[in-house]
Design an enzyme around this catalytic site. Structure first.
Site, PDB file in Angstrom:
ATOM      1  N   ASP A  31     -15.530  -3.592  -0.061  1.00 12.19           N
ATOM      2  CA  ASP A  31     -15.060  -3.320   1.053  1.00 12.19           C
ATOM      3  C   ASP A  31     -16.171  -2.800   1.944  1.00 12.19           C
ATOM      4  O   ASP A  31     -17.045  -2.240   1.577  1.00 12.19           O
ATOM      5  CB  ASP A  31     -14.034  -2.057   1.154  1.00 12.19           C
ATOM      6  CG  ASP A  31     -12.928  -2.196   0.075  1.00 12.19           C
ATOM      7  OD1 ASP A  31     -12.416  -3.055   0.075  1.00 12.19           O
ATOM      8  OD2 ASP A  31     -12.584  -1.179  -0.399  1.00 12.19           O
ATOM      9  N   ASP A  61       0.937  -1.241  -0.099  1.00 10.30           N
ATOM     10  CA  ASP A  61       0.053   0.062  -0.068  1.00 10.30           C
ATOM     11  C   ASP A  61       0.880   1.063  -0.093  1.00 10.30           C
ATOM     12  O   ASP A  61       1.901   1.307   0.959  1.00 10.30           O
ATOM     13  CB  ASP A  61      -1.057   0.025   1.295  1.00 10.30           C
ATOM     14  CG  ASP A  61      -1.913  -1.092   0.911  1.00 10.30           C
ATOM     15  OD1 ASP A  61      -1.950  -1.884   0.238  1.00 10.30           O
ATOM     16  OD2 ASP A  61      -2.756  -1.279   2.142  1.00 10.30           O
TER      17      ASP A  61
END
Length: 241
Positions: free
Chosen positions: A129, A8
């Site tokens: 998500d 990330d």
């Protein structure tokens, strides 16, 4: 099952978050390319990359690092974060990215997902998500009332072949994936399901494989040393460690 180690990116740095909270970002590696090379040495074929700045700003912010990883490894790259239009999708795919992850836009603009799938087929994945079963968007900043399985079925209906599911409450916590939600999702749609969030140890890999999932993303546990990436790869192939 395929193991996808995660990188990330925030402010050009490799970080991890806890439960998607940007204020919890902490650096976990010095260099994205060197990290990716170490992942390749551990035996993986894919890497999962997220442009966290892009997710928040709705446009690519760290694409240079993505292309650096592509140029310096043999890994297949899937990328998410800030991808909101066909121009950005084409920008990545034409430069060698193997899979595009569409997140917020799947909720806001399913027509774009349909168009992208029509042009690029299985190079398009959707990231779902969820918090308490409801889909979140815009870098997890906004919460909707849409059930995660409802959105998955809608994405399946427009031709999406791969869904990456994250239970936000587990992400970055090393408390284990939400096996119940993953199993329900895998049974509800024909799409390949990639588990994301909460993977903490080798047992989690075996348990995810037992659900017959397509893949599992491993992030924080690799960086902390709680999970050996090479052992995870072996476990995902069904080998006993």
């Amino acid at each position: 099952m395929i193991i996808f180690p995660a990188i990330d990116i925030k402010d050009g740095t490799c970080v991890r978050l806890i439960k998607g909270d940007y204020t919890t970002a902490h650096k976990v590696a010095e260099d994205a390319v060197e990290t990716a090379k170490s992942f390749q040495s551990a035996g993986v074929d894919w890497i999962h990359m997220v442009d966290l700045d892009g997710a928040k700003d709705a446009k690519p912010m760290n694409s240079r690092l993505v292309f650096d990883v592509l140029a310096n490894t043999d890994l297949k790259v899937e990328i998410g974060g800030g991808i909101r239009n066909m121009e950005t999708i084409s920008f990545y795919i034409e430069r060698g990215v193997s899979r595009i992850i569409l997140g917020s836009v799947a909720l806001r603009n399913p027509q774009l997902v349909k168009e992208a799938v029509g042009q690029y087929g299985d190079k398009i994945a959707v990231g779902i998500d969820a918090l308490n079963g409801k889909v979140a968007a815009e870098g997890w900043i906004e919460q909707s009332e849409v059930d995660y399985i409802t959105l998955a079925k809608e994405m399946e209906s427009v031709g999406v072949k791969t869904i990456i599911f994250t239970d936000i409450s587990r992400d970055g916590t090393l408390t284990g994936p939400n096996f119940e939600m993953l199993d329900a999702l895998n049974r509800a749609v024909s799409c390949d399901i990639i588990a994301s969030g909460g993977v903490s140890n080798l047992k989690d890999i075996y348990d995810l494989k037992a659900l017959a999932l397509y893949g599992a993303i491993c992030g924080k546990a690799i960086y902390t040393g709680d999970l050996s990436l090479s052992q995870a790869v072996s476990a995902a192939k069904g080998e006993r460690i």
